[in-house]
Design a protein around this motif. Sequence first.
Motif, PDB file in Angstrom:
ATOM      1  N   LEU A   1      53.980  39.070  47.253  1.00 42.10           N
ATOM      2  CA  LEU A   1      52.692  39.753  47.331  1.00 42.10           C
ATOM      3  C   LEU A   1      51.637  38.940  46.598  1.00 42.10           C
ATOM      4  CD1 LEU A   1      51.284  42.337  48.365  1.00 42.10           C
ATOM      5  CD2 LEU A   1      51.660  43.326  46.101  1.00 42.10           C
ATOM      6  N   GLY A   2      50.513  38.714  47.266  1.00 47.95           N
ATOM      7  CA  GLY A   2      49.443  37.921  46.691  1.00 47.95           C
ATOM      8  C   GLY A   2      48.656  38.666  45.630  1.00 47.95           C
ATOM      9  N   ILE A   3      48.313  37.947  44.566  1.00 44.70           N
ATOM     10  CA  ILE A   3      47.443  38.446  43.499  1.00 44.70           C
ATOM     11  C   ILE A   3      46.345  37.411  43.283  1.00 44.70           C
ATOM     12  CG2 ILE A   3      47.264  39.109  41.072  1.00 44.70           C
ATOM     13  CD1 ILE A   3      50.219  39.803  41.096  1.00 44.70           C
ATOM     14  N   SER A   4      45.109  37.860  43.184  1.00 48.41           N
ATOM     15  CA  SER A   4      44.004  36.954  42.906  1.00 48.41           C
ATOM     16  C   SER A   4      43.345  37.329  41.586  1.00 48.41           C
ATOM     17  CB  SER A   4      42.947  37.003  44.013  1.00 48.41           C
ATOM     18  OG  SER A   4      41.802  36.282  43.618  1.00 48.41           O
ATOM     19  N   PRO A   5      43.213  36.385  40.653  1.00 50.83           N
ATOM     20  CA  PRO A   5      42.486  36.682  39.414  1.00 50.83           C
ATOM     21  C   PRO A   5      41.041  37.079  39.666  1.00 50.83           C
ATOM     22  CG  PRO A   5      43.773  34.671  39.183  1.00 50.83           C
ATOM     23  CD  PRO A   5      43.804  35.042  40.642  1.00 50.83           C
ATOM     24  N   GLN A   6      40.526  36.781  40.842  1.00 48.13           N
ATOM     25  CA  GLN A   6      39.166  37.186  41.180  1.00 48.13           C
ATOM     26  C   GLN A   6      39.056  38.696  41.317  1.00 48.13           C
ATOM     27  OE1 GLN A   6      37.754  35.603  44.913  1.00 48.13           O
ATOM     28  NE2 GLN A   6      35.646  36.228  44.540  1.00 48.13           N
ATOM     29  N   PHE A   7      40.135  39.337  41.729  1.00 52.41           N
ATOM     30  CA  PHE A   7      40.097  40.770  42.017  1.00 52.41           C
ATOM     31  C   PHE A   7      40.944  41.624  41.086  1.00 52.41           C
ATOM     32  CE2 PHE A   7      39.599  38.650  46.257  1.00 52.41           C
ATOM     33  CZ  PHE A   7      38.243  38.901  46.395  1.00 52.41           C
ATOM     34  N   SER A   8      41.938  41.036  40.428  1.00 56.28           N
ATOM     35  CA  SER A   8      42.857  41.811  39.580  1.00 56.28           C
ATOM     36  C   SER A   8      42.867  41.251  38.163  1.00 56.28           C
ATOM     37  CB  SER A   8      44.276  41.793  40.152  1.00 56.28           C
ATOM     38  OG  SER A   8      44.319  42.386  41.433  1.00 56.28           O
TER      39      SER A   8
ATOM     40  N   ALA B   1      40.454  28.150  40.008  1.00 52.12           N
ATOM     41  CA  ALA B   1      39.047  28.483  40.218  1.00 52.12           C
ATOM     42  C   ALA B   1      38.551  29.581  39.281  1.00 52.12           C
ATOM     43  CB  ALA B   1      38.827  28.927  41.668  1.00 52.12           C
ATOM     44  N   PHE B   2      39.476  30.288  38.627  1.00 54.19           N
ATOM     45  CA  PHE B   2      39.076  31.478  37.867  1.00 54.19           C
ATOM     46  C   PHE B   2      39.552  31.499  36.416  1.00 54.19           C
ATOM     47  CE2 PHE B   2      39.717  32.754  42.359  1.00 54.19           C
ATOM     48  CZ  PHE B   2      38.395  33.034  42.686  1.00 54.19           C
ATOM     49  N   LEU B   3      40.559  30.703  36.067  1.00 54.27           N
ATOM     50  CA  LEU B   3      41.170  30.793  34.749  1.00 54.27           C
ATOM     51  C   LEU B   3      41.286  29.416  34.108  1.00 54.27           C
ATOM     52  CD1 LEU B   3      44.207  33.079  35.737  1.00 54.27           C
ATOM     53  CD2 LEU B   3      42.035  33.856  34.743  1.00 54.27           C
ATOM     54  N   ASP B   4      41.056  29.350  32.794  1.00 55.20           N
ATOM     55  CA  ASP B   4      41.401  28.127  32.073  1.00 55.20           C
ATOM     56  C   ASP B   4      42.856  28.236  31.626  1.00 55.20           C
ATOM     57  OD1 ASP B   4      41.483  29.694  29.703  1.00 55.20           O
ATOM     58  OD2 ASP B   4      39.422  29.181  29.183  1.00 55.20           O
TER      59      ASP B   4
END
Length: 277
Positions: A214-221, A248-251
């Motif tokens: 199941l996909g998880i995106s740090p952009q949305f979750s 693209a969203f996390l260091d």
Amino acid sequence: MAFLASFAACARNVVFLNNPSPQDVKDVGHYVVTSTGKPFFSDLVLFAANINGSTPNSPVLYYNSQMSAILNDNIDIVRELQQKGIKVQISYLGNHQNAGWSCNMTTKAATKLGNAMVAEVVKYDLNGISVDDEYSTCSGNATAFYNVLKAIRANPYFSGKTLSKALWSDSQYFSAPTNAATQLTEGYEMTYGGSVSYLAPYVGYGMLKSNLFLGISPQFSSASQAGTIAGSVSSNGYQGVMIWAPNAFLDTTTAAAYYTQIVKAQVGSTETVTYVP
């Protein structure tokens, strides 16, 4: 806790890197499960190479500057990941042109496209191909799509490698006699809505739970939400999670904290993920 221990023994987590830098690729191998020292990620998908062309029957594989920088100038960073046990796939994606995975190709053209992709995997010594059937001006031909997949799987040089697919709104490709489930080895559901129910249709199509992520995106979750999602994936018997474009969203610090919430849900509340340079 017994279930979590059992699941931890087989859980795998996949990461997609969107137009990554060489450092982004190197970083994947530096996230380790603290108690074991083993990589948090089992697989990396390089996103993306493209399928170009002005006519469906004459597709051409294309690599943008980011993909070329990795495959042609920094292939050693791919080897470093593979030496750590991390499999590296290449994703092929449409490119707003009249060519792609499910364009109205002849069987000959579909077979040629599939074999061309396998030749590239062999050239760069990669571990598989990931299908992303988007952004072509032609699409929707289930027979052509199936024929490309079948050519890839039938190619003897692809034996033992991964053929995965970005799963989303694609039910037309999962019915007989051109059921993609008979050719795919894995699938990554990319709705990013956080519900494990999105995976259930693919089990109905014939894919195994052990082949579904199941996909998880740090952009949305958020990190805590990612942990909750990972727990739901675990408790429902699916293989693991796929993280979309953390580069693209996390260091590295926030990424380690994000992955920690996931591994806590998969293994136990005392587990952590550490970035080890």
